[in-house]
Design a protein around this motif. Structure first.
Motif, mmCIF file in Angstrom:
data_model
loop_
_atom_site.group_PDB
_atom_site.id
_atom_site.type_symbol
_atom_site.label_atom_id
_atom_site.label_comp_id
_atom_site.label_asym_id
_atom_site.label_seq_id
_atom_site.Cartn_x
_atom_site.Cartn_y
_atom_site.Cartn_z
ATOM 1 N N SER A 33 0.836 -1.202 0.000
ATOM 2 C CA SER A 33 0.000 0.000 0.000
ATOM 3 C C SER A 33 0.874 1.258 0.000
ATOM 4 C CB SER A 33 -0.943 -0.004 1.208
ATOM 5 O OG SER A 33 -0.206 0.276 2.390
ATOM 6 N N GLN A 34 2.043 1.186 0.642
ATOM 7 C CA GLN A 34 2.972 2.321 0.619
ATOM 8 C C GLN A 34 3.492 2.553 -0.794
ATOM 9 O OE1 GLN A 34 3.786 4.432 3.311
ATOM 10 N NE2 GLN A 34 1.985 3.309 4.009
ATOM 11 N N MET A 35 3.794 1.441 -1.493
ATOM 12 C CA MET A 35 4.353 1.528 -2.847
ATOM 13 C C MET A 35 3.397 2.214 -3.816
ATOM 14 S SD MET A 35 6.128 -2.131 -3.484
ATOM 15 C CE MET A 35 7.907 -2.269 -3.505
ATOM 16 N N SER A 36 2.106 2.079 -3.564
ATOM 17 C CA SER A 36 1.113 2.594 -4.513
ATOM 18 C C SER A 36 0.935 4.105 -4.398
ATOM 19 C CB SER A 36 -0.230 1.897 -4.270
ATOM 20 O OG SER A 36 -0.735 2.307 -3.014
ATOM 21 N N PHE A 42 7.462 4.480 -3.999
ATOM 22 C CA PHE A 42 7.843 3.160 -4.530
ATOM 23 C C PHE A 42 9.348 2.948 -4.366
ATOM 24 C CE2 PHE A 42 9.237 0.189 -7.726
ATOM 25 C CZ PHE A 42 8.245 -0.782 -7.756
ATOM 26 N N ASN A 43 10.136 3.953 -4.807
ATOM 27 C CA ASN A 43 11.589 3.828 -4.716
ATOM 28 C C ASN A 43 12.072 3.739 -3.273
ATOM 29 O OD1 ASN A 43 11.965 3.820 -7.450
ATOM 30 N ND2 ASN A 43 12.153 6.058 -7.590
ATOM 31 N N ALA A 44 11.415 4.494 -2.391
ATOM 32 C CA ALA A 44 11.821 4.470 -0.975
ATOM 33 C C ALA A 44 11.646 3.077 -0.383
ATOM 34 C CB ALA A 44 10.992 5.495 -0.188
ATOM 35 N N VAL A 45 10.525 2.446 -0.740
ATOM 36 C CA VAL A 45 10.273 1.098 -0.199
ATOM 37 C C VAL A 45 11.296 0.109 -0.754
ATOM 38 C CG1 VAL A 45 8.616 -0.812 -0.115
ATOM 39 C CG2 VAL A 45 7.826 1.527 0.195
ATOM 40 N N VAL A 46 11.560 0.229 -2.093
ATOM 41 C CA VAL A 46 12.525 -0.689 -2.703
ATOM 42 C C VAL A 46 13.907 -0.507 -2.071
ATOM 43 C CG1 VAL A 46 13.732 -1.269 -4.842
ATOM 44 C CG2 VAL A 46 11.267 -0.917 -4.863
ATOM 45 N N GLU A 47 14.279 0.744 -1.796
ATOM 46 C CA GLU A 47 15.573 1.005 -1.143
ATOM 47 C C GLU A 47 15.615 0.358 0.236
ATOM 48 O OE1 GLU A 47 18.517 2.244 -2.152
ATOM 49 O OE2 GLU A 47 17.498 2.131 -4.099
ATOM 50 N N ALA A 48 14.506 0.481 0.962
ATOM 51 C CA ALA A 48 14.452 -0.097 2.317
ATOM 52 C C ALA A 48 14.627 -1.614 2.244
ATOM 53 C CB ALA A 48 13.128 0.261 2.977
ATOM 54 N N TYR A 49 14.055 -2.242 1.204
ATOM 55 C CA TYR A 49 14.146 -3.694 1.088
ATOM 56 C C TYR A 49 15.571 -4.155 0.770
ATOM 57 C CZ TYR A 49 9.041 -4.155 1.216
ATOM 58 O OH TYR A 49 7.735 -4.145 1.593
ATOM 59 N N LYS A 50 16.427 -3.213 0.333
ATOM 60 C CA LYS A 50 17.802 -3.604 0.019
ATOM 61 C C LYS A 50 18.712 -3.587 1.252
ATOM 62 C CE LYS A 50 17.867 -2.072 -4.797
ATOM 63 N NZ LYS A 50 18.275 -0.958 -5.681
ATOM 64 N N THR A 51 18.223 -3.064 2.368
ATOM 65 C CA THR A 51 19.065 -2.993 3.568
ATOM 66 C C THR A 51 19.264 -4.385 4.156
ATOM 67 O OG1 THR A 51 17.134 -2.615 4.946
ATOM 68 C CG2 THR A 51 18.270 -0.650 4.137
ATOM 69 N N PRO A 52 20.397 -4.593 4.855
ATOM 70 C CA PRO A 52 20.702 -5.924 5.408
ATOM 71 C C PRO A 52 19.568 -6.492 6.252
ATOM 72 C CG PRO A 52 22.576 -4.466 5.694
ATOM 73 C CD PRO A 52 21.467 -3.623 5.142
#
Lengths: 115, 231
Positions: A33-36, A42-52
Motif C-alpha cells: 500500500s505504501q508503494m502505490s 515506490f523507490n523508498a520502499v525498494v531502497e528499504a528492502y535492500k538494507t541488510p
C-alpha cells in the motif's frame, strides 16, 4: 522443563513460523500500500528492502515457509493415514532435512543475488 | 554406582517449592521407585508420592523423571543414562504436595467420553459375538492403565485443563471402535467439541510418554477421521 522431542520441536517451530508468516503477510500488504503512493514512495520502499535487515528477513522468511510447508504436509499425512502416524519420527527428520537443505541452497542464492 | 537424586518438594500451606538433593549408592538395575522408597525409608520420611502395586499395572506412580513422564516403577536407573535424576510431579495439574497432583481434570475429561460399555441392544441370550478382526481394531487402546502420563505430557492440556486429553481419547477409541458398543453418538459430542479432539496438534508427547507403548496419537488420528465421517 519438559524434554523437547521431535514432535514437540516440530510443533513449536510450526507455531513460530506460522505466526511469523502471518506477521509477514500483514507487513507485506502494508508495504504494497505504501508503494502505490507514487514513484518516490515506490523507490523508498525498494531502497528499504535492500538494507541488510530486510535481506536477512527475506532469507528467514524462506526458511519459515519451507519448514511450515513441509511440516504441514507431514501433519496432513498423519491426519489421513496410520502409515504416517507410525513413522512420525522418520517423517519429522525428513522435514528437517528437506526444509534445511532447501533453506541453505535457496538462502545462499538469495543472499548472493544483487539486492 | 552413585547417583544424585533431586526431588521436587511442595508445601501447600506455605506455598514454597524447592528441590531436595539426595546422593545414593544404587544398582544400575534398580528402578527409580526403589531409590525413592529407599530415600523415604532412610533419608526423609516426609516425601510424599503415590505408589501402589509397584509393578507397572496400577498406574499410581506416574511422574516426570528427567523431563519425561514415566512410571517410577518401570524406569531402570541404567535406562536414564545419567547419574543425576530429577523427579518432578506431573505437569499441568495442581500440585497438592511434593509429587502428588490433583487428578480431577484428568478424570473429568475421562467422564465426559463415558468410559464404559453402552450396549447397542438388550443383552442377548448367548454372548455378544465379535470377530478377531473386529477385536483387533481397538486392541492397542485396551492396554491403558490410566496413569495420566499422556494427558499431563500434552502441551494442549498444560494450557487448558478442560481439554478432554489423550487418556480419555484412548478410552473413547477403545469403545467407539468396539463393534458391540452403541454409545458412539454420546461420545462424539464430547470429542467434537472446542475442548475435544481438535485441540490435538499431533505433538506426539503422549505417545512418547505412554508406559504401555500405546500408539496414542495414531488412535486420536483414527478418532478424528471417525468423527469427520460420522458426524
Amino acid at each position: 522443563m519438559y524434554k523437547i522431542k521431535e514432535g514437540m520441536l516440530s510443533w513449536i517451530l510450526h507455531r513460530v513460523t506460522g505466526v511469523s508468516i502471518v506477521g509477514f503477510l500483514i507487513f507485506h500488504i502494508w508495504g504494497m500500500s505504501q508503494m502505490s503512493k507514487g514513484p518516490d514512495a515506490f523507490n523508498a520502499v525498494v531502497e528499504a528492502y535492500k538494507t541488510p535487515l530486510f535481506r536477512v528477513g527475506e532469507v528467514l522468511l524462506l526458511g519459515a515457509i519451507l519448514f511450515h510447508g513441509f511440516n504441514g504436509i507431514r501433519l496432513i499425512l498423519g491426519e489421513f493415514t496410520a502409515w504416517a502416524m507410525e513413522r512420525n519420527k522418520l517423517l519429522a527428520y525428513l522435514v528437517y532435512i528437506f526444509a534445511g537443505a532447501l533453506f541453505l541452497i535457496g538462502g545462499l542464492i538469495m543472499w548472493r543475488a544483487e539486492g | 554406582m552413585e547417583v544424585t537424586v533431586d526431588i521436587y518438594r511442595y508445601d501447600q500451606e506455605t506455598g514454597a517449592a524447592r528441590f531436595d538433593r539426595f546422593v545414593k549408592e544404587v544398582d544400575p538395575k534398580d528402578r527409580v521407585l526403589d531409590v525413592m522408597m529407599d530415600i523415604k525409608d532412610y533419608d526423609d520420611g516426609t516425601i510424599a508420592f503415590r505408589k501402589s502395586c509397584g509393578h507397572g499395572v496400577c498406574g499410581s506412580d506416574a511422574m516426570q523423571i528427567n523431563g519425561i513422564n514415566r512410571l517410577a516403577c518401570q524406569t531402570l536407573i541404567q535406562d536414564l543414562k545419567s547419574r543425576s535424576i530429577r523427579i518432578e510431579p506431573l505437569k499441568g495439574m495442581k500440585v497438592l504436595r511434593d509429587l502428588i497432583v490433583d487428578m480431577d481434570p484428568f478424570f473429568t475429561g475421562l467422564e465426559r467420553i463415558k468410559p464404559y460399555f453402552i450396549p447397542k441392544e438388550s443383552a442377548p441370550v448367548t454372548e455378544r459375538r465379535q470377530s478377531i478382526a473386529e477385536r483387533a481394531l481397538f486392541d492397542d487402546t485396551t492396554k491403558c492403565i490410566m496413569c495420566g502420563a499422556c494427558t499431563s505430557s500434552c502441551p494442549s492440556f498444560w494450557t487448558n485443563d478442560a481439554y478432554v486429553g489423550p487418556a480419555a481419547f484412548v478410552k473413547a477409541h477403545r469403545f467407539i471402535m468396539d463393534s458391540r458398543d452403541g454409545g458412539n453418538d454420546q461420545r462424539l459430542e464430547a470429542l467434537d467439541d472446542k475442548d475435544g479432539l481438535w485441540r490435538c496438534h499431533s505433538i506426539f508427547n503422549c505417545t512418547d510418554a505412554c508406559p504401555r507403548d500405546i500408539q496414542i496419537t495414531k488412535a486420536i488420528g483414527e478418532l478424528k477421521r471417525y468423527t469427520v465421517v460420522h458426524r
